[in-house]
Design an enzyme around this catalytic site. Structure first.
Site, PDB file in Angstrom:
ATOM      1  N   SER A  31     -23.794  42.590  28.188  1.00  0.00           N
ATOM      2  CA  SER A  31     -24.927  41.887  27.553  1.00  0.00           C
ATOM      3  C   SER A  31     -25.070  40.460  28.068  1.00  0.00           C
ATOM      4  CB  SER A  31     -24.711  41.768  26.042  1.00  0.00           C
ATOM      5  OG  SER A  31     -24.614  43.009  25.451  1.00  0.00           O
ATOM      6  N   HIS A  62     -30.466  44.233  27.661  1.00  0.00           N
ATOM      7  CA  HIS A  62     -30.069  45.234  28.659  1.00  0.00           C
ATOM      8  C   HIS A  62     -31.340  45.737  29.338  1.00  0.00           C
ATOM      9  CE1 HIS A  62     -25.829  46.060  27.373  1.00  0.00           C
ATOM     10  NE2 HIS A  62     -26.282  45.337  26.371  1.00  0.00           N
ATOM     11  N   HIS A  84     -23.887  52.264  25.081  1.00  0.00           N
ATOM     12  CA  HIS A  84     -22.787  52.117  24.124  1.00  0.00           C
ATOM     13  C   HIS A  84     -22.693  53.352  23.236  1.00  0.00           C
ATOM     14  CE1 HIS A  84     -23.862  47.920  25.140  1.00  0.00           C
ATOM     15  NE2 HIS A  84     -22.564  47.722  25.061  1.00  0.00           N
ATOM     16  N   TYR A  86     -21.933  53.306  20.185  1.00  0.00           N
ATOM     17  CA  TYR A  86     -22.523  53.020  18.864  1.00  0.00           C
ATOM     18  C   TYR A  86     -24.043  53.222  18.832  1.00  0.00           C
ATOM     19  CZ  TYR A  86     -23.688  48.332  20.735  1.00  0.00           C
ATOM     20  OH  TYR A  86     -24.170  47.300  21.499  1.00  0.00           O
ATOM     21  N   GLU A  87     -24.659  53.302  19.985  1.00  0.00           N
ATOM     22  CA  GLU A  87     -26.108  53.548  20.014  1.00  0.00           C
ATOM     23  C   GLU A  87     -26.417  55.017  19.732  1.00  0.00           C
ATOM     24  OE1 GLU A  87     -28.344  51.175  23.260  1.00  0.00           O
ATOM     25  OE2 GLU A  87     -26.304  51.363  24.012  1.00  0.00           O
ATOM     26  N   ALA A 114     -18.705  41.569  26.742  1.00  0.00           N
ATOM     27  CA  ALA A 114     -18.513  40.520  25.746  1.00  0.00           C
ATOM     28  C   ALA A 114     -17.427  41.012  24.796  1.00  0.00           C
ATOM     29  CB  ALA A 114     -19.813  40.307  24.980  1.00  0.00           C
ATOM     30  N   MET A 212     -16.753  46.627  22.178  1.00  0.00           N
ATOM     31  CA  MET A 212     -17.320  47.950  21.891  1.00  0.00           C
ATOM     32  C   MET A 212     -17.753  48.712  23.142  1.00  0.00           C
ATOM     33  SD  MET A 212     -19.629  46.804  18.626  1.00  0.00           S
ATOM     34  CE  MET A 212     -18.967  45.698  17.350  1.00  0.00           C
ATOM     35  N   SER A 213     -17.114  48.425  24.268  1.00  0.00           N
ATOM     36  CA  SER A 213     -17.519  49.108  25.504  1.00  0.00           C
ATOM     37  C   SER A 213     -16.305  49.290  26.417  1.00  0.00           C
ATOM     38  CB  SER A 213     -18.603  48.288  26.212  1.00  0.00           C
ATOM     39  OG  SER A 213     -18.072  47.059  26.683  1.00  0.00           O
ATOM     40  N   ASN A 236     -16.738  35.071  20.745  1.00  0.00           N
ATOM     41  CA  ASN A 236     -16.439  34.641  19.372  1.00  0.00           C
ATOM     42  C   ASN A 236     -14.954  34.863  19.109  1.00  0.00           C
ATOM     43  OD1 ASN A 236     -17.509  37.601  19.425  1.00  0.00           O
ATOM     44  ND2 ASN A 236     -16.189  37.501  17.632  1.00  0.00           N
ATOM     45  N   HIS A 248     -26.004  38.966  17.916  1.00  0.00           N
ATOM     46  CA  HIS A 248     -26.329  39.331  19.301  1.00  0.00           C
ATOM     47  C   HIS A 248     -26.843  38.108  20.085  1.00  0.00           C
ATOM     48  CE1 HIS A 248     -26.663  42.210  22.448  1.00  0.00           C
ATOM     49  NE2 HIS A 248     -27.935  41.929  22.651  1.00  0.00           N
TER      50      HIS A 248
HETATM   51  N1  HPA Z   1     -15.753  42.616  17.908  1.00  0.00           N
HETATM   52  C1  HPA Z   1     -16.167  43.694  18.601  1.00  0.00           C
HETATM   53  N2  HPA Z   1     -16.965  43.616  19.658  1.00  0.00           N
HETATM   54  C2  HPA Z   1     -17.365  42.401  20.060  1.00  0.00           C
HETATM   55  C3  HPA Z   1     -16.972  41.240  19.387  1.00  0.00           C
HETATM   56  C4  HPA Z   1     -16.111  41.361  18.253  1.00  0.00           C
HETATM   57  O1  HPA Z   1     -15.725  40.369  17.605  1.00  0.00           O
HETATM   58  N3  HPA Z   1     -17.549  40.187  20.035  1.00  0.00           N
HETATM   59  C5  HPA Z   1     -18.258  40.711  21.075  1.00  0.00           C
HETATM   60  N4  HPA Z   1     -18.156  42.048  21.090  1.00  0.00           N
END
Ligand code: HPA
Length: 273
Positions: A31, A62, A84, A86-87, A114, A212-213, A236, A248
């Protein structure tokens, strides 16, 4: 339904018709981390929806297109936009780009993503070279009948992240004055963020960053014998109660700030391949 080998062969055939091309390297960019693609020369851009059997991505940030061209002297294929779990995509769809790369004859896969920093040394804006992963997605993209033409039934993950590429990345980073931390990535499905108890458990297991990837793509890349280099951008912190949940927009913001360093680092690595 057509099996994955036939689907991938038909997608690869379509691309070869657009341009006769033998990519050495594939890039899957996370991303907001798509700017490497801008440096690719002699570009041929192909929207995902034009490629037979290719899923189409939905998350903002994306682009959902493939770029073929030359980068730092190497023929490359760059996937701008990934799929992903989760999508709602299945694991076969999430990993389709990697299968496609392998079918096109690529030797290397570079992945960026990320991630949240679990380790207190990892803060927003840091780059983390992934040295290993923990698959906490509750599934595996290799589940199901195995086609020996694509890879072995039981795939080793001992050196999922190529040691020579990792050493090269650290050498290049030092030379370029780019701070490249390193650590273990734990892959979760999302889309909910982690609870404090989960983050505590992940830290105990030795995970440094969570995202998540990447894990499915890397498993399939190793199955297909591609050599992998993967780098996380820490967007983060993800430490217990202090989980600074990334929106996001914030992910894109941090990614935008470190994007130029990451692009330079990857370009210098590519030059030396
Ligand atoms: N958790 C899961 N996936 C992420 C995070 C997170 O804190 N930050 C960016 N992708």
């Amino acid at each position: 339904m057509m099996n994955i080998k036939k689907q991938v062969a038909s997608a690869a055939h379509y691309l070869q018709q657009q341009r006769s091309f033998d990519p050495e390297l594939g890039l899957i960019l996370g991303s907001g981390l798509g700017q490497v693609a801008e440096e690719i020369e002699d570009q041929l851009v192909i929207p995902y929806q034009d490629i037979p059997h290719m899923p189409v991505s939905t998350v903002s940030g994306h682009a959902g297109q493939l770029v073929m061209g030359y980068w730092c002297g190497h023929p490359v294929v760059c996937f701008q936009g990934r799929f992903h779990y989760y999508e709602g995509y299945g694991m076969k769809e999430v990993t389709f780009p990697v299968r496609l790369l392998a079918a096109l004859g690529a030797k290397y896969l570079i992945v960026t993503n990320a991630a949240g920093g679990i380790n207190p040394d990892l803060n927003p804006g840091d780059l983390m070279l992934i040295t290993d992963h923990i698959n906490f997605m509750g599934t595996n993209p290799l589940i199901g009948p195995n086609d020996p033409d694509l890879g072995p039934r039981f795939s080793s993950m001992t050196t999922a992240y190529d040691r020579d590429l990792a050493t090269l990345a650290q050498e290049v980073a030092a030379k370029e004055g780019i701070k490249l931390k390193q650590g273990i990535y734990i892959g979760v499905t999302g889309p909910s963020f982690e609870t404090p108890a989960e983050l505590k458990a992940f830290a105990f297991w030795g995970a440094d960053a969570v995202g998540m990837s990447t894990v499915p793509e890397v498993i399939v890349a190793r199955h297909a014998d591609l050599r992998v280099l993967a780098i996380s951008v820490i967007t983060n912190t993800a430490r217990g109660e202090a989980h600074e949940v990334a929106q996001h927009g914030q992910v894109l913001d941090v990614a935008g700030k470190v994007g130029p360093d990451l692009a330079r680092l990857l370009a210098r690595i590519c030059t030396q391949l």
